[in-house]
Design an enzyme around this catalytic site. Sequence first.
Site, PDB file in Angstrom:
ATOM      1  N   VAL A   1       0.854  -1.183   0.000  1.00  0.00           N
ATOM      2  CA  VAL A   1       0.000   0.000   0.000  1.00  0.00           C
ATOM      3  C   VAL A   1       0.890   1.232   0.000  1.00  0.00           C
ATOM      4  O   VAL A   1       1.819   1.341   0.816  1.00  0.00           O
ATOM      5  CB  VAL A   1      -0.937   0.030   1.222  1.00  0.00           C
ATOM      6  CG1 VAL A   1      -1.850   1.249   1.158  1.00  0.00           C
ATOM      7  CG2 VAL A   1      -1.781  -1.241   1.283  1.00  0.00           C
TER       8      VAL A   1
ATOM      9  N   ASP B   1     -14.390 -10.506   8.186  1.00  0.00           N
ATOM     10  CA  ASP B   1     -13.072 -10.349   8.817  1.00  0.00           C
ATOM     11  C   ASP B   1     -13.044  -9.120   9.721  1.00  0.00           C
ATOM     12  O   ASP B   1     -12.125  -8.312   9.675  1.00  0.00           O
ATOM     13  CB  ASP B   1     -11.985 -10.247   7.751  1.00  0.00           C
ATOM     14  CG  ASP B   1     -10.585 -10.463   8.329  1.00  0.00           C
ATOM     15  OD1 ASP B   1     -10.473 -11.131   9.376  1.00  0.00           O
ATOM     16  OD2 ASP B   1      -9.610  -9.953   7.745  1.00  0.00           O
TER      17      ASP B   1
END
Length: 753
Positions: A98, A206
Amino acid sequence: MNPERWQQIQKLFQACLDLDTEDYTAFLDKTCADDPALRAQVEALLASDTDNWSLIGRPALELAAPWLADDQPQLAPGQRIAHYEIVELIGRGGMGEVYLAKDEILNRPIALKFLPADYTKDKDRLRRFQREAQATSALNHPGILTIYQLGDVDGRQFIATELVQGETLRRRIARGRLNVRDALDIAIQIASALGAAHQAGIVHRDIKPENIMLRPDGYVKVLDFGLAKLAEQYDVPARAAVVDRIDASSGVVMGTVRYMSPEQARGLQVDARTDVFSLGVVLYEMITGRAPFASRDAAKLVESILKDEPPSLANYVEPLPGKLPQIISKCLSKEKERRYQHAGDLLKDLKNLKEEIELDSRLLERSPEQFARSGLDEVIEQDIPSIATVPPVGTGPSPVTSTFEYITNGVRRPRQIIALTVLLFFGLLVGYTGYKFLRQAKANPVSPTASTQALTWTTKASISSPRDHAEPAVLNDILYVVGGWNVCTPFANLESYDPITDTWTQRAPLRTARGAHGVAALNGLLYAVGGSTDCGVITASVEAYDPVSNSWSSKASLPTKRNAHVVAVAHGKLYAIGGNSNQTAYTGLNTEYDSQTDTWTERARMPTPRSNAAAAVVNDIIYVIGGAGDNVSPTRVEAYDPRTDSWAARAPMPTSRSNFAAAVLNGIIYVLGGPRNGRQVDAYDPVTDTWTKVGQMPAPRYNFHAVALQDSIYFAGGYDAINYLSSTMAFTPGNSTQPQPMPCPSVTAWTTK
């Protein structure tokens, strides 16, 4: 990463698994002292509770390499991808890298998430990556990460998203468990985001602290819908579902095991109720500081999720507010039919509980007389007959008789009945409020001399941004507020306040944003000393502000990094005392700064090391008051004389305090606020060495500091246990606040050279 390096990491990782957190921290301090990169890689493994090494069939090195790699980022600053310019790498995980990037068209910072180049060769991985973008981009909710673009450059897939600043919930929990109201606020925002996703047919699958981002402005963002499944598309056999739990790209179980629902752990079909279970685990952990199912062994952890009940909340929270245990218990039901069936149902109960807690808190802040009076005033304003309409005793039918006649004979006397109802209603409320009031008084007794009427409180213009640890100082009759914190974001703001016009003006910002630092005025300059520049990052840097040129300059750094210390000026020198350091949790360091030579010198240490104390100077004597430390009472007061370089104990405060404010006015030290006594104001007379309680603040406040300006004491920002504050207050003590003698122990003096 070569095999030898991996074996070294794996050996240390396995050794740490058998130790508690405190023990393995000390172990790594010793074994990785000369290799911080090795420690970071081991801690990366320990921080991820998703690892199920016994289930991995591929070589561990191959699986761990994508997220333990210590090679250089694949993209360099300045490189362009489509219309995005790479600024820097900000994260690396099992699903790729990222980057912080700049959108050159819209001129805004964004985040770019890339899959590793070889991952795009696997169609299943590529579909999972694309599904993350497609599922999330279909949602429009302030609590869900916004997707800008899904792209492909030279065979590399990327997602452009909004850049979310702040800290993860995992990082926040690591600093200590949250109070119930903060935890509820976060859970409410998560439930709201999940409710929107569930309505769109999306199950996150999640939910865990790592995927929850806390922004500085108080908003909560749910990240990473990469594991989400479109509910209507989920129609696969249970065996396939088990396989789907394993992310072959990183060798980790999809959905951190300890946050999995029972059906998810079994590999069965999941729906919105799985997210409800996971949110229940997160809420439990926020409040208690530990997960309800906590085994490090994946197999035992799954067994615990399937069979065990979590430890009672009563072990960690006392008293338990409202229906909190029932709400969490319903979330964590093993049978999904017994859970909340939709996030929206959970959201309603969470909001109701928060409103009950806030109402209870407001009731505690009002005396029975105030409550009864305000209630009757409302009755009169609504033109409802008051108790004055009930005939006096002996002059007519009693209210009870009238009510009886109304019930039995149908004789209507509505004014008397309404009056009696109002009387009984407010009698019950006064009784309840009195009970709460007495409970509070027992827990936090106030001396008979305390009076809110003795203090004149005034609300002033607010500072620009809500924050705590906004450090004030007075220079040339102007109030300055420097830096501060909001959640985990430091501020560089310098603002000046003119009491005549009641206005704030932005000045040149600090070179280094910081909080939990110290600020003081010396020889025409304003000094910002030490503090934290990020969560857990302590600095020794010192900056000085010149109001004439409106500019900052760097000065000699502290000999040791320090935060949560006090800074005071006495006898022409500046002193930094106590606080936390990188080497010691609590320090008694007393360091003197000479502005003429720009040098620091160690002086006599404070006898009791502590942090988050307050300091005040009277006649060139520095009084260090309260604060936290090992085996140190937070009522402790010690005085330092720079001329003799010696310390002496003074009369302790009548109430325990830390993270509070102190200021000197007319030779009297006033202390106010703090977590345990968020409204209490005490006064200390250094001449007689006596304390008295003089009143209360209008509302609780802590993590703030105060300063005297003209005939008042000012403070700005802080925290009230619910919100970060921007409000500025001033109070002027009355004559009745002058301290009255209180018994005090004998004074013991220390002299250290």
